[in-house]
Motif scaffolding. Structure first.
Motif, PDB file in Angstrom:
ATOM      1  N   GLY A 574       0.910  -1.192   0.176  1.00 36.35           N
ATOM      2  CA  GLY A 574      -0.030   0.115  -0.002  1.00 36.35           C
ATOM      3  C   GLY A 574       0.845   1.315  -0.025  1.00 36.35           C
ATOM      4  O   GLY A 574       0.314   2.374   0.391  1.00 36.35           O
ATOM      5  N   ILE A 575       1.998   1.336  -0.470  1.00 32.57           N
ATOM      6  CA  ILE A 575       2.925   2.250  -0.763  1.00 32.57           C
ATOM      7  C   ILE A 575       2.587   3.006  -1.879  1.00 32.57           C
ATOM      8  O   ILE A 575       2.702   2.358  -2.830  1.00 32.57           O
ATOM      9  N   ALA A 576       2.367   4.506  -2.117  1.00 36.27           N
ATOM     10  CA  ALA A 576       2.109   5.093  -3.179  1.00 36.27           C
ATOM     11  C   ALA A 576       3.294   5.386  -3.786  1.00 36.27           C
ATOM     12  O   ALA A 576       4.562   5.483  -3.423  1.00 36.27           O
ATOM     13  N   GLU A 577       3.242   5.212  -5.319  1.00 34.92           N
ATOM     14  CA  GLU A 577       4.380   5.404  -6.283  1.00 34.92           C
ATOM     15  C   GLU A 577       5.005   6.868  -5.895  1.00 34.92           C
ATOM     16  O   GLU A 577       6.408   6.968  -6.203  1.00 34.92           O
ATOM     17  N   GLU A 578       4.324   7.882  -5.674  1.00 35.03           N
ATOM     18  CA  GLU A 578       4.606   9.109  -5.461  1.00 35.03           C
ATOM     19  C   GLU A 578       5.711   9.139  -4.193  1.00 35.03           C
ATOM     20  O   GLU A 578       6.307  10.247  -4.404  1.00 35.03           O
ATOM     21  N   PHE A 579       5.803   8.177  -3.347  1.00 34.92           N
ATOM     22  CA  PHE A 579       6.663   8.227  -2.231  1.00 34.92           C
ATOM     23  C   PHE A 579       8.404   8.014  -2.819  1.00 34.92           C
ATOM     24  O   PHE A 579       9.079   8.693  -2.388  1.00 34.92           O
ATOM     25  N   TYR A 580       8.271   7.211  -4.168  1.00 34.23           N
ATOM     26  CA  TYR A 580       9.807   7.198  -4.680  1.00 34.23           C
ATOM     27  C   TYR A 580      10.048   8.245  -5.803  1.00 34.23           C
ATOM     28  O   TYR A 580      11.404   8.411  -5.914  1.00 34.23           O
ATOM     29  N   LYS A 581       9.074   9.054  -6.249  1.00 35.49           N
ATOM     30  CA  LYS A 581       9.722   9.900  -7.220  1.00 35.49           C
ATOM     31  C   LYS A 581       8.776  11.333  -7.056  1.00 35.49           C
ATOM     32  O   LYS A 581       7.590  11.337  -7.143  1.00 35.49           O
ATOM     33  N   LYS A 582       9.347  12.243  -6.847  1.00 34.37           N
ATOM     34  CA  LYS A 582       8.747  13.539  -6.748  1.00 34.37           C
ATOM     35  C   LYS A 582       8.791  14.332  -8.028  1.00 34.37           C
ATOM     36  O   LYS A 582       9.675  14.015  -8.977  1.00 34.37           O
ATOM     37  N   SER A 583       7.815  15.107  -8.370  1.00 36.78           N
ATOM     38  CA  SER A 583       7.865  15.790  -9.816  1.00 36.78           C
ATOM     39  C   SER A 583       7.261  17.320  -9.505  1.00 36.78           C
ATOM     40  O   SER A 583       6.641  17.532  -8.633  1.00 36.78           O
ATOM     41  N   GLY A 584       7.792  18.167 -10.525  1.00 31.26           N
ATOM     42  CA  GLY A 584       7.324  19.301 -10.466  1.00 31.26           C
ATOM     43  C   GLY A 584       8.081  20.322  -9.418  1.00 31.26           C
ATOM     44  O   GLY A 584       9.176  19.946  -8.860  1.00 31.26           O
ATOM     45  N   ARG A 585       7.591  21.439  -9.218  1.00 33.88           N
ATOM     46  CA  ARG A 585       8.222  22.558  -8.184  1.00 33.88           C
ATOM     47  C   ARG A 585       8.139  22.141  -6.797  1.00 33.88           C
ATOM     48  O   ARG A 585       7.166  21.612  -6.312  1.00 33.88           O
ATOM     49  N   ALA A 586       9.125  22.693  -6.036  1.00 35.52           N
ATOM     50  CA  ALA A 586       8.928  22.698  -4.522  1.00 35.52           C
ATOM     51  C   ALA A 586       7.800  23.520  -3.909  1.00 35.52           C
ATOM     52  O   ALA A 586       7.420  24.332  -4.689  1.00 35.52           O
ATOM     53  N   HIS A 587       7.591  23.007  -2.969  1.00 34.46           N
ATOM     54  CA  HIS A 587       6.418  23.915  -2.144  1.00 34.46           C
ATOM     55  C   HIS A 587       6.532  25.357  -2.022  1.00 34.46           C
ATOM     56  O   HIS A 587       5.620  26.276  -2.315  1.00 34.46           O
ATOM     57  N   ASP A 588       7.605  25.579  -1.483  1.00 34.21           N
ATOM     58  CA  ASP A 588       8.092  27.032  -1.175  1.00 34.21           C
ATOM     59  C   ASP A 588       7.997  27.815  -2.635  1.00 34.21           C
ATOM     60  O   ASP A 588       7.691  29.151  -2.632  1.00 34.21           O
ATOM     61  N   GLU A 589       8.649  27.163  -3.691  1.00 33.07           N
ATOM     62  CA  GLU A 589       8.620  27.958  -5.037  1.00 33.07           C
ATOM     63  C   GLU A 589       7.244  28.134  -5.426  1.00 33.07           C
ATOM     64  O   GLU A 589       7.083  29.226  -6.232  1.00 33.07           O
ATOM     65  N   ILE A 590       6.379  27.216  -5.054  1.00 29.03           N
ATOM     66  CA  ILE A 590       5.020  27.380  -5.667  1.00 29.03           C
ATOM     67  C   ILE A 590       4.289  28.442  -5.082  1.00 29.03           C
ATOM     68  O   ILE A 590       3.403  29.389  -5.446  1.00 29.03           O
ATOM     69  N   VAL A 591       4.463  28.564  -3.657  1.00 29.94           N
ATOM     70  CA  VAL A 591       3.726  29.450  -2.799  1.00 29.94           C
ATOM     71  C   VAL A 591       4.484  30.667  -3.182  1.00 29.94           C
ATOM     72  O   VAL A 591       3.581  31.983  -3.366  1.00 29.94           O
ATOM     73  N   LYS A 592       5.764  31.000  -3.429  1.00 28.62           N
ATOM     74  CA  LYS A 592       6.087  32.232  -4.242  1.00 28.62           C
ATOM     75  C   LYS A 592       5.689  32.728  -5.373  1.00 28.62           C
ATOM     76  O   LYS A 592       5.263  33.833  -5.309  1.00 28.62           O
ATOM     77  N   LEU A 593       5.590  31.616  -6.305  1.00 27.04           N
ATOM     78  CA  LEU A 593       4.974  31.990  -7.576  1.00 27.04           C
ATOM     79  C   LEU A 593       3.484  32.510  -7.598  1.00 27.04           C
ATOM     80  O   LEU A 593       2.902  33.260  -8.237  1.00 27.04           O
TER      81      LEU A 593
END
Length: 1018
Positions: A574-593
């Motif tokens: 029951g481990i999600a695939e997203e645990f192993y590979k992150k994609s896209g921008r970091a949280h702080d960068e999204i908040v800033k943008l």
């Protein structure tokens, strides 16, 4: 002189030169080549050509010589491009000549073209060269399809089918251990291999592709340039060709199975092998070697002076001992994979079944594993404190270090991934038996790190195969194997290592465990092999392997093989695939943008925002792979990314999308289906893109029908984002940034029975609250005006999940209609069967509105909304002005709407909402008995609220407690909100597919959170 010496040719170079001139008319320089039975001369002719003159052993039957001649002639005819010897004719035009030795023995002569190259034995035997060899043999054997000759049906000890005769030569093996080694291979051959050989396809093959009979290009040792010596060719099982070549290629090779795999891969590319053939390849290689060493031993007494016989005996013994130490199942898996087959039968079926059924698997931990905040445990980092040190021991403080790390970073679950390269495997047990000078360093299980005593459960039903304790340091400790045989899936085994010994007395081989049953507990270091507490979970598709045979750590060279034989258990756990590979921008960068690029008053939920990357059913998965149970976002009414909706959307979008000025089936089909769910008076639909558009269109309809503007709305209500809707939404205009009610807006009291005056009889709540609407009508009438409309959510949501008292809408609708107004039911949040008992929440009040607006759940996340009204209102709106909405009612949106209705009806989601909702309400009330802070529990179907108060008598709002519960639930992986004028009502609107198991998960989190908040806040 013995018979063999009489028949073996013994011509001098001068004699051979004379034979060459007499029979072939050639002259040149001759040199003697090594040979066991015949006599071979290399001929460098005066004309520049090079040949081999073979003087055939007189003991060879003529039929065999004719066979070789016919074979080479066939290859020359059908595959002339192959680099094999070609027969040079005699002066008489024949393929063979004859001569008589000085002893009076008749010999036959054959002259063939010289094949240029360097013997493979004198090169490094690269993988590329061995694959090239496989391709060469495949092309050669393919060219012989359909070829047959009586000489091919001869009886040779070198025929793989006769390998069992080696048992008659065992007496010549003096060492008992060596003899026992051969007996093990012979026993398996006799019992399991020989009976199957007769069922395999057979053909004429070379039968002796040893590395002296195979030539490589002198300038490119990776390319095979020739195949020579056809003296052992015969009719035999096709797979014997590969086995014989592999047996010789494996001599002194550091990776004999890798060498075999290269040959098999090349052969398969030219002459496709069958699975049943590849499955015998390992055993046939061993038997070729057994035949070789026993023949060599039997001849040693009278041929000790012939180095040709003994040239490969020592390395053959070495390779036999290597093969004996190997697990043949792993070797077979390597060879199957090399030929493109599954590493073990059923491999891909198991992984496909788990992937297809992952949503139905029971949680492996007390809650679904993906709901725990998790982090990698980097065993691959030698500097990490959890790593075993150079002496092969794990530091005593490892567990404490890990627990401190988890507390500091809010980690509840540590994960050691499949396939990770690790330096911790230092013991002798991790030395490879497949590849020389190699350690097994790749982790083939999934490690889940939690505290000792953590319970683990089987995700699917199982039968216990074994329960045992492995005593070796750095071993598994308590080890449990379960066999799974789900319907429609090949059987497979799950391995549970580093468990507590308590399981030894609780379960035993043969026990049946149902899905969700306890397997055991994570063991402490003293009983789990000396490791920090964790579960080593591993799958094996080869059910014949015992628990201790399942390879927990593998060679990096064969990671692709191990991936099939021991597939990653992440999905099973029951481990999600997203645990192993992150994609896209970091949280702080999204908040800033967002701050730079978007409207500044666009809010973000939670102090620590969540970045969701995938939705699935009742779950939202963030970019770290953590899954959150979604009890709040009621837009995805039938679950996130519902397959039926996705399919309908994609199919229609791939066909056509346009506007309503053209005819299309979908819009009328959807209007027909949608209006059929409503009372008979509501017959006409209009389609838009959002709930706000629906409410704006409703106001246009109202104005056309009544000619009025005056609005009656409930306090703390919210109806949309346009200015005219903000104007009738006290939730907006009475809060920060709002400007209060406009003159045409009249606000009635929220009909909240929980906060009704204590002296009101319960049965009069509806009528008493309706008086507030009557008062607003009176205010208008005092000015000579009347109401244009009354609008209310059928269950006021923003006001705090308020359920209207019985009779309220009947009385209000009567008052409004008598005063000339129309009644609008806002079902944007509460419609489409959410209340369970009815399709629409207004139906629970026994009324029929003049206009119904709907949105949010209508498209399960697709931008679709609608207005349904009466024919009278429609006729008033049809005043000559065209109504057009570019996207409203487009074919794609209507296809989505139809799919949503199909699912609600086909899966009886109204019935589900009613059953699960009632279960939750009764459970909330049970909690209310334990927690004084719960002032009121209210709900209908899957529209639920829990109001929290500091005192049940005064009903003072417990705002801080409510927010703490909402945030605490979020930290534990459950999403809910707080609503109401004081933000003290826990608001829950889970998808309609919410199950009892989901409900139990929600309840468990609420119990834990309430207890935790109570401890902190008192």
């Amino acid at each position: 002189m013995n018979d063999m010496l009489k028949t073996t040719p013994d011509f001098s170079i001068d004699q051979a030169s004379a034979l060459l001139t007499d029979h072939y008319g050639l002259s040149g320089t001759l040199s003697l080549l090594a040979s066991e039975r015949d006599q071979n001369f290399k001929v460098e002719a005066a004309d520049g050509a090079t040949y081999i003159l073979k003087v055939v052993n007189a003991a060879e039957p003529e039929i065999e010589s004719d066979f070789q001649t016919a074979l080479l002639s066939h290859v020359a005819t059908f595959a002339g491009e192959l680099p094999v010897p070609h027969i040079a004719p005699t002066l008489a035009g024949t393929s063979l000549a004859e001569t008589t030795s000085q002893h009076g023995v008749r010999h036959r002569l054959r002259l063939v073209s010289w094949v240029s190259g360097l013997p493979l034995a004198e090169t490094g035997r690269s993988a590329a060269a061995l694959q090239s060899l496989g391709r060469m043999l495949g092309r050669f054997d393919a060219s012989l399809k359909g070829f047959m000759h009586p000489g091919a049906l001869r009886d040779l000890d070198w025929d793989i089918r006769n390998a069992g005769r080696s048992a008659d030569r065992l007496a010549h093996i003096s060492d008992p251990e060596d003899r026992a080694l051969l007996e093990r291979f012979l026993t398996r051959f006799t019992q399991s291999v020989a009976p199957r050989l007769a069922t395999l396809r057979s053909a004429v093959i070379h039968n002796d592709a040893n590395d002296w009979n195979v030539l490589v290009d002198k300038s490119d040792h990776d390319r095979i340039s020739g195949l020579i010596d056809f003296g052992d060719a015969l009719y035999a099982p096709v797979i014997a060709e590969v086995a014989i070549a592999a047996a010789y290629a494996g001599l002194d090779h550091p990776d004999p199975m890798g060498a075999t795999a290269a040959i098999a891969r090349g052969y398969h590319a030219e002459y496709p092998l069958l699975e049943e053939e590849v499955d015998l390849l390992f055993d046939l290689i061993a038997m070729r070697l057994v035949t070789s060493v026993t023949i060599s031993a039997s001849r040693r007494a009278h041929t000790a002076d012939n180095p040709y016989l003994a040239i490969s005996e020592k390395p053959a013994w070495t390779l036999l001992r290597k093969l004996d130490r190997m697990n043949r199942r792993f070797a077979i898996a390597i060879l199957r994979k090399a030929c493109g087959f599954e590493a073990a039968p059923g491999t891909r079926g198991v992984t496909a079944w788990i992937a297809e059924n992952r949503k139905t698997l029971a949680p492996l931990l007390e809650r679904p594993a993906a709901t725990y905040p998790a982090a990698l445990v980097p065993y691959g980092d030698p500097n990490h404190p959890m790593t075993v040190n150079s002496s092969g021991e794990q530091p005593d403080e490892a567990q404490a270090i890990w627990e401190d790390h988890c507390r500091e970073h809010g980690i509840a679950l540590g994960i050691g991934p499949w396939g990770e390269a690790r330096t911790v495997y230092a013991g002798e047990m991790f030395v490879s038996r497949l590849v020389e000078n190699t350690r097994r360093t790749r982790h083939l299980g999934l490690d889940l790190f939690m505290a000792a005593g953590t319970k683990v459960f089987t995700p699917i039903a199982a039968t216990v195969v074994s329960v045992e304790v492995e005593q070796d340091p750095l071993g598994y400790g308590c080890l449990i194997a379960l066999r799974h045989e789900p319907e429609g899936c090949p059987p497979f085994v799950s391995l549970w290592g580093h468990m507590a010994h308590e399981a030894m007395g609780r379960i035993k081989a043969g026990d049946r465990l149902e899905a969700g049953a306890l397997v055991g507990e994570m063991g402490a270091p003293k009983e789990n092999g000396g490791w920090a507490p964790h579960l080593h979970l591993q799958l094996s598709v080869d059910t014949s392997l015992s628990a201790t045979e399942i390879l927990g750590v593998g060679e990096p060279q064969y990671l692709d093989v191990w991936a099939e034989l021991f597939p990653d258990a992440r999905t099973f756990a029951g481990i999600a695939e997203e645990f192993y590979k992150k994609s896209g921008r970091a949280h702080d960068e999204i908040v800033k943008l967002r701050k730079e690029l978007l409207l500044p008053n666009l809010s973000i939920s939670y102090d620590k925002p969540i970045k969701f990357v995938r939705g699935e059913g009742v779950w939202l998965i963030d970019d770290s792979g953590r899954a959150y149970l979604d009890c709040f976002n009621n837009v995805c009414h039938i679950g996130h990314a519902h397959p039926a909706v996705v399919e309908a959307m994609a199919k229609q979008a791939a066909t056509l999308n346009t506007n309503t000025r053209y005819l299309h089936d979908n819009i009328v089909a959807y209007a027909e289906r949608l209006t059929a769910t409503l009372p008979k008076e509501l017959t006409v639909a209009g389609f838009v893109n959002s709930g706000s558009e629906a409410n704006s269109l409703a106001l246009r309809l109202m104005r056309a029908h009544t000619g009025r503007e005056n609005a009656i709305t409930l306090d703390w209500s919210y109806h949309g984002t346009t200015q005219e809707l903000i104007d009738i939404s006290p939730y907006k205009f009475r809060r920060k940034g709002g400007k209060g009610p406009k003159p045409h807006v009249h606000v009635a009291a929220v009909p909240d029975s929980y906060r009704a005056p204590a002296d009101w009889p319960a049965e009069e709540h509806g009528k008493r609250f309706a008086e507030s609407v009557a008062e607003q009508i009176a205010v208008m009438q005092a000015k000579g005006e009347g109401p244009g409309f009354f609008i209310a959510e059928s269950i006021p949501s923003v006001a705090g999940q308020v359920f209207l008292p019985e009779g309220y809408l009947k009385e209000v609708y009567r008052l409004v209609r008598e005063a000339g107004g129309v009644c609008i039911a806002d079902e944007v949040q509460v419609g489409f069967g959410r209340v369970g008992s009815h399709w629409w929440a207004f139906e629970t009040q026994g009324v029929v509105p003049d206009i119904v607006t709907m949105g949010k759940p209508i498209g399960d996340g697709h931008p679709l909304a609608a207005v349904v009204t009466t024919r009278d209102v429609t006729d008033s709106f049809n005043n000559g002005m065209e109504y057009f909405n570019t996207f409203g009612g487009n074919p794609v949106s209507c296809a989505v709407g139809l799919a949503v209705l199909d699912v609600i009806e086909g899966q009886d989601l109204r019935g589900n909402a009613l059953a699960v909702g009632n279960y939750l309400i009764s459970s909330f009330k049970a909690m209310q008995a334990r927690y004084e802070v719960i002032g009121d529990v209210r709900g209908m179907g899957l529209f639920l609220g829990i109001e929290l108060v500091t005192d049940r008598k005064t009903k003072a709002p417990a705002t801080e407690f409510a927010r703490a519960v909402s945030n605490g639930a979020r930290q534990r992986g459950v999403l809910m909100g707080t609503e109401g004028p004081h933000d003290n009502v826990l608001k829950m609107r889970p998808p309609m597919i919410f199950s009892k198991r989901d409900a139990d998960h929600l309840l468990a989190v609420l119990e834990e959170t309430f207890a935790d908040v109570k401890r902190k806040l008192g």
